[in-house]
Scaffold this active site. Structure first.
Site, PDB file in Angstrom:
ATOM      1  N   ASP A  23      -9.173  -1.126   3.203  1.00 35.75           N
ATOM      2  CA  ASP A  23      -8.749  -0.777   4.561  1.00 35.75           C
ATOM      3  C   ASP A  23      -9.662  -1.408   5.592  1.00 35.75           C
ATOM      4  OD1 ASP A  23      -8.040   2.513   3.383  1.00 35.75           O
ATOM      5  OD2 ASP A  23      -6.678   0.831   3.700  1.00 35.75           O
ATOM      6  N   ASP A  63       0.827  -1.200   0.000  1.00 33.97           N
ATOM      7  CA  ASP A  63       0.000   0.000   0.000  1.00 33.97           C
ATOM      8  C   ASP A  63       0.863   1.252   0.000  1.00 33.97           C
ATOM      9  OD1 ASP A  63      -2.724   1.097   2.136  1.00 33.97           O
ATOM     10  OD2 ASP A  63      -2.408   1.209  -0.021  1.00 33.97           O
TER      11      ASP A  63
END
Lengths: 136, 447
Positions: free
Chosen positions: B368, B199
């Protein structure tokens, strides 16, 4: 926990967009208020949800009623949207009544009402038979 | 509620915005913890051994291996997974470049249907079996069908009540996160760390696929559709006072122009100050795309990215546009033929990362949600003490990320800080705190 800060703005001094709404309070037909749809779009969406709900989708009717809740609550507002929402509510009520009566009959009646068919229909036995719960 | 009755202090608006993003994250984590503690108590080891997915393709953990072997195997698995994710994201960038938006949108809708329908159905069957609920298959199928179809409509196809969309997004996150918790333990932890690093790289590096994607979207002035949770905006100025045009907080160029600059990110007027925006500018949200694997399905990866670039039209609420998805077929085909749900879909590329939405509300990618919930779910498999510690760590990490978002005013990866803190706190709790608390309790000193 979304506080609905824009829920049905009471703003009678402003002229709402779209058709005039005589003697009604809410400016926005949707439950989202100013974040939701305008009145013209609402007609399209209400109609679309109503029609789609006929594909065995009473939950869509329920969502339709929830979404246009200000339309339901104030009986004289939004004359173009109201028929669809009311019919959706009726459809949802009828379908739920039918389905829940069948489900409760099934659950409460059990074996002594249905006989051996009960075993074939009940979900957990069916799941075992088809081995749906083995992960892979 | 009277519009704009009094000026709201920054504390109210700031606090409200933060609450509106923390609540769904907490809710998703809570649901996953409940599911994990209800369903996994009896046969966790047997299930995890049999779960095959793209994340266990290189190595399946068995309890007889040594720690070092397990660690190496987990590392291998995570490497494979991250590689697959990167490849899929690049594929997504490519498809977006060639403007295959419609195809991607429909494919993503289809994959959501599979997630909601088949994964949701499977978890429902687990629950039914565990509690022996006497529901018959007709009712079950009707309810499941309704649930899945309305979910797909709510998330992708049409505009529907905000709370319904948000609810369905949280549910999708919960379902996928639960599937991830079925992976073996070492693999899960190493995978989380690997995804956090990915990420970080994908959003911040100039060659990162997600950065490319967003720059493409900005330069083309288009939306990247995806699975992103958008919090309801806190309206400091009500639309009634501004003639019906919702004011939008957007990313604006640092140099003060309002033109869209394709080569670098636009920075933003402060996200919490509720500034009004010049209607000429566009807002965008960037997020990292992360595929999450569906355990034991044969890995069709779907990419979802969502950005609403809003053109500030008069009186129009921001329309969430078509969503993209990218299928990737890979991984093991170990699926017995009588399980149709495995054949269908579901490694979903969900976006991660945090940014600002078109209306200025905070947007958090669904990836997330998923990885936070996986961390907490995995902690729940050990004990509730680790759950509390990891929950606090993740929320603290999210707060730090929000602060950084306000500081740097561009899209940020939301995983690294929270996952780092979460893993750290899990290890500390498991190795140090638990011993301490148990000893205290045994000696009747505390608790």
């Amino acid at each position: 926990m979304e506080t609905q800060t824009n829920n049905s703005n009471r703003n009678p001094s402003r002229s709402p967009n779209g058709n005039s709404i005589t003697g009604s309070w809410p400016v926005w037909p949707t439950v989202d208020g100013s974040l939701g749809l305008s009145e013209d779009e609402s007609v399209k969406y209400a109609r679309r949800f109503y029609r789609f709900g006929f594909a065995m989708l009473p939950w869509l009717w329920a969502v339709n009623c929830f979404y246009f809740w200000p339309v339901l609550r104030h009986s004289r507002s939004f004359p173009r949207i109201r028929p669809y929402v009311v019919r959706s509510a009726v459809g949802f009520a009828v379908f739920t009544a039918l389905l829940s009566s069948w489900a409760f009959t099934f659950a409460i009646g059990g074996e002594h009402l249905f006989g051996p068919v009960w075993d074939q229909l009940v979900m957990y036995k069916l799941a075992d038979k088809l081995d749906l719960t083995g992960w892979s | 509620m009277a519009p704009n009755a009094r000026p709201r202090s920054i504390l109210e608006s700031l606090g409200e915005e933060i609450i509106r993003i923390i609540t769904p994250v907490s809710l998703c984590m809570l649901l996953v913890v409940i599911l994990v503690s209800v369903l996994n108590t009896d046969s966790s080891s047997s299930y995890s051994a049999s779960a095959t997915s793209i994340a266990t393709i290189a190595y399946s953990e068995s309890s007889s291996d040594s720690s070092w072997d397990k660690f190496l195997g987990a590392l291998l698995n995570s490497l494979v997974f991250v590689t697959v994710v990167t490849a899929v994201t690049f594929l997504l960038v490519l498809l977006f470049y060639f403007r295959c938006t419609k195809f991607l949108k429909y494919y993503m809708g289809f994959s959501s249907f599979v997630v909601l329908g088949f994964m949701g159905g499977e978890i429902a069957v687990f629950l039914i079996e565990k509690y022996s609920i006497p529901i018959d298959c007709i009712t079950f199928l009707v309810v499941l069908f309704n649930f899945a179809v309305v979910g797909v409509l709510a998330v992708f196809m049409t505009k529907i009540a905000i709370i319904v969309t948000q609810g369905y997004l949280v549910l999708i996150g919960m379902l996928v996160a639960y599937w991830f918790t079925l992976l073996p333990e070492w693999t899960t932890w190493v995978l989380l760390v690997a995804m956090a690093l990915y990420d970080l790289a994908a959003v911040l590096l100039p060659v990162g696929p997600l950065r490319l994607l967003v720059e493409l979207a900005i330069s083309r002035d288009e939306d990247i559709p995806a699975l992103v949770y958008e919090a309801r905006p806190v309206n400091c100025n009500d639309s009634g006072s501004t003639g019906g045009v919702p004011q939008r907080r957007v990313w604006r160029d640092k140099r003060g122009e309002d033109s869209v600059n394709g080569s670098n990110h636009n920075s933003n007027g402060n996200s919490v100050s509720g500034e009004n925006v010049n209607p000429g500018s566009n807002s965008t949200l960037n997020a990292t795309a992360v595929p999450d694997s569906d355990s034991d399905s044969n890995s069709v990866v779907i990419g979802h990215t969502d950005t609403s670039l809003v053109r500030a039209e008069e009186g129009r609420a921001p329309e969430r546009d078509a969503e993209l998805s990218t299928p990737l077929i890979g991984g093991r085909m170990n699926i017995p033929p009588h399980q149709p749900e495995d054949d269908a879909a579901s490694e979903s590329l969900m976006l991660e990362g945090i940014g600002l939405g078109s209306s200025g509300a905070i947007k958090l990618g669904l990836g997330d949600f998923i990885f936070y919930s996986v961390l907490v779910g995995r902690a729940a498999m050990y004990d509730f003490m680790t759950v509390y510690a990891c929950y606090l760590a993740i929320i603290a990490g999210l707060g730090v990320t929000l602060m950084l978002l306000a500081l740097y005013q561009k899209a940020l990866p939301a995983l690294p800080v929270s996952i780092a803190l979460g893993v750290l706190f899990y290890l500390l709790t498991r190795l140090l705190l638990e011993v301490f608390v148990v000893q205290c309790s045994l000696n009747l000193l505390m608790f």
